[in-house]
Design a protein around this motif. Structure first.
Motif, PDB file in Angstrom:
ATOM      1  N   VAL A  50       0.837  -1.203   0.000  1.00 40.28           N
ATOM      2  CA  VAL A  50       0.000   0.000   0.000  1.00 40.28           C
ATOM      3  C   VAL A  50       0.871   1.252   0.000  1.00 40.28           C
ATOM      4  CG1 VAL A  50      -1.668   1.360   1.323  1.00 40.28           C
ATOM      5  CG2 VAL A  50      -1.971  -1.113   1.119  1.00 40.28           C
ATOM      6  N   VAL A  51       1.822   1.328   0.919  1.00 37.78           N
ATOM      7  CA  VAL A  51       2.598   2.558   1.093  1.00 37.78           C
ATOM      8  C   VAL A  51       3.518   2.826  -0.099  1.00 37.78           C
ATOM      9  CG1 VAL A  51       4.200   3.816   2.586  1.00 37.78           C
ATOM     10  CG2 VAL A  51       2.435   2.369   3.594  1.00 37.78           C
ATOM     11  N   THR A  52       4.059   1.799  -0.702  1.00 41.22           N
ATOM     12  CA  THR A  52       4.944   1.995  -1.853  1.00 41.22           C
ATOM     13  C   THR A  52       4.183   1.957  -3.172  1.00 41.22           C
ATOM     14  OG1 THR A  52       5.493  -0.357  -2.052  1.00 41.22           O
ATOM     15  CG2 THR A  52       6.913   0.999  -0.618  1.00 41.22           C
ATOM     16  N   GLY A  53       2.885   1.751  -3.104  1.00 38.58           N
ATOM     17  CA  GLY A  53       2.065   1.639  -4.305  1.00 38.58           C
ATOM     18  C   GLY A  53       1.542   2.975  -4.797  1.00 38.58           C
ATOM     19  N   ALA A  54       0.354   2.945  -5.338  1.00 34.74           N
ATOM     20  CA  ALA A  54      -0.255   4.119  -5.966  1.00 34.74           C
ATOM     21  C   ALA A  54      -0.279   5.315  -5.018  1.00 34.74           C
ATOM     22  CB  ALA A  54      -1.674   3.787  -6.414  1.00 34.74           C
ATOM     23  N   VAL A  66      -3.893   7.010   2.742  1.00 39.98           N
ATOM     24  CA  VAL A  66      -2.932   5.906   2.892  1.00 39.98           C
ATOM     25  C   VAL A  66      -3.342   5.038   4.076  1.00 39.98           C
ATOM     26  CG1 VAL A  66      -0.521   5.285   3.333  1.00 39.98           C
ATOM     27  CG2 VAL A  66      -1.055   7.248   1.862  1.00 39.98           C
ATOM     28  N   ALA A  67      -3.647   5.666   5.198  1.00 37.31           N
ATOM     29  CA  ALA A  67      -4.055   4.922   6.393  1.00 37.31           C
ATOM     30  C   ALA A  67      -5.323   4.123   6.124  1.00 37.31           C
ATOM     31  CB  ALA A  67      -4.262   5.876   7.563  1.00 37.31           C
ATOM     32  N   GLU A  68      -6.272   4.713   5.429  1.00 38.47           N
ATOM     33  CA  GLU A  68      -7.531   4.019   5.117  1.00 38.47           C
ATOM     34  C   GLU A  68      -7.277   2.796   4.244  1.00 38.47           C
ATOM     35  OE1 GLU A  68     -11.299   3.445   5.950  1.00 38.47           O
ATOM     36  OE2 GLU A  68     -10.419   5.354   6.542  1.00 38.47           O
ATOM     37  N   ALA A  75       9.104  15.904  15.200  1.00 39.13           N
ATOM     38  CA  ALA A  75       9.490  14.508  14.962  1.00 39.13           C
ATOM     39  C   ALA A  75       8.774  13.961  13.730  1.00 39.13           C
ATOM     40  CB  ALA A  75       9.174  13.652  16.181  1.00 39.13           C
ATOM     41  N   TYR A  76       7.490  14.212  13.640  1.00 38.06           N
ATOM     42  CA  TYR A  76       6.701  13.791  12.496  1.00 38.06           C
ATOM     43  C   TYR A  76       5.325  14.424  12.589  1.00 38.06           C
ATOM     44  CZ  TYR A  76       4.382  10.494  15.662  1.00 38.06           C
ATOM     45  OH  TYR A  76       3.686   9.947  16.704  1.00 38.06           O
ATOM     46  N   MET A  77       4.624  14.387  11.483  1.00 44.87           N
ATOM     47  CA  MET A  77       3.203  14.712  11.458  1.00 44.87           C
ATOM     48  C   MET A  77       2.522  13.445  10.968  1.00 44.87           C
ATOM     49  SD  MET A  77       3.066  18.608  10.278  1.00 44.87           S
ATOM     50  CE  MET A  77       4.035  19.803  11.180  1.00 44.87           C
ATOM     51  N   GLY A  78       1.332  13.168  11.462  1.00 42.42           N
ATOM     52  CA  GLY A  78       0.731  11.907  11.083  1.00 42.42           C
ATOM     53  C   GLY A  78      -0.740  11.829  11.387  1.00 42.42           C
ATOM     54  N   VAL A  79      -1.284  10.663  11.081  1.00 37.40           N
ATOM     55  CA  VAL A  79      -2.696  10.372  11.359  1.00 37.40           C
ATOM     56  C   VAL A  79      -2.790   9.009  12.030  1.00 37.40           C
ATOM     57  CG1 VAL A  79      -3.526  11.733   9.400  1.00 37.40           C
ATOM     58  CG2 VAL A  79      -3.166   9.296   9.115  1.00 37.40           C
TER      59      VAL A  79
END
Length: 118
Positions: free
Chosen positions: A63-67, A75-77, A108-112
């Motif tokens: 998923v993460v390296t894909g489309a 991405v999370a969904e 450090a990071y931003m995220g969901v």
């Protein structure tokens, strides 16, 4: 409910709203927590009674390296949907972290973080 945890998986992807993010790509860090009953696996020591960590890693990697997606929420969904589709879990928690987000300042990071259930 018991949990299997895969934390700090790192992948390179092309997700982001800005053109340079989609062209150059960047590092993403993903954590997943899978909720399922692990009592039988614990009692029997039988690998068939649990979820194969390596398979989970590969699904997340695809998923993460894909489309590309514009939003890490998407991405999370996709990660959550793929895990629920491929593994016998009742719930999945997904964290997608973007340590190189193009935002001025130190962080450090931003995220969901999302949680999805069957």
């Amino acid at each position: 409910m018991d949990r299997l945890i895969l934390k700090g998986m790192e992948f390179y992807g092309y997700h982001g709203v800005l053109p340079q993010e989609q062209h150059l790509g960047q590092r993403f860090i993903v954590d997943v927590e899978l909720s399922l009953d692990l009592a039988t696996a614990g009692r029997t020591d039988d690998p068939e009674q649990t979820v194969n960590y390596a398979r989970v890693f590969r699904v997340v990697e695809e998923v993460v390296t894909g489309a590309p997606c514009r939003l890490i929420e998407a991405v999370a969904e996709k990660v959550a949907g793929a895990i629920l589709e491929h593994f016998p879990v009742s719930e999945v928690l997904v964290r997608v972290k973007k340590p190189g987000a193009p935002v001025p300042g130190h962080f450090a990071y931003m995220g969901v973080e999302i949680r999805r259930r069957r």
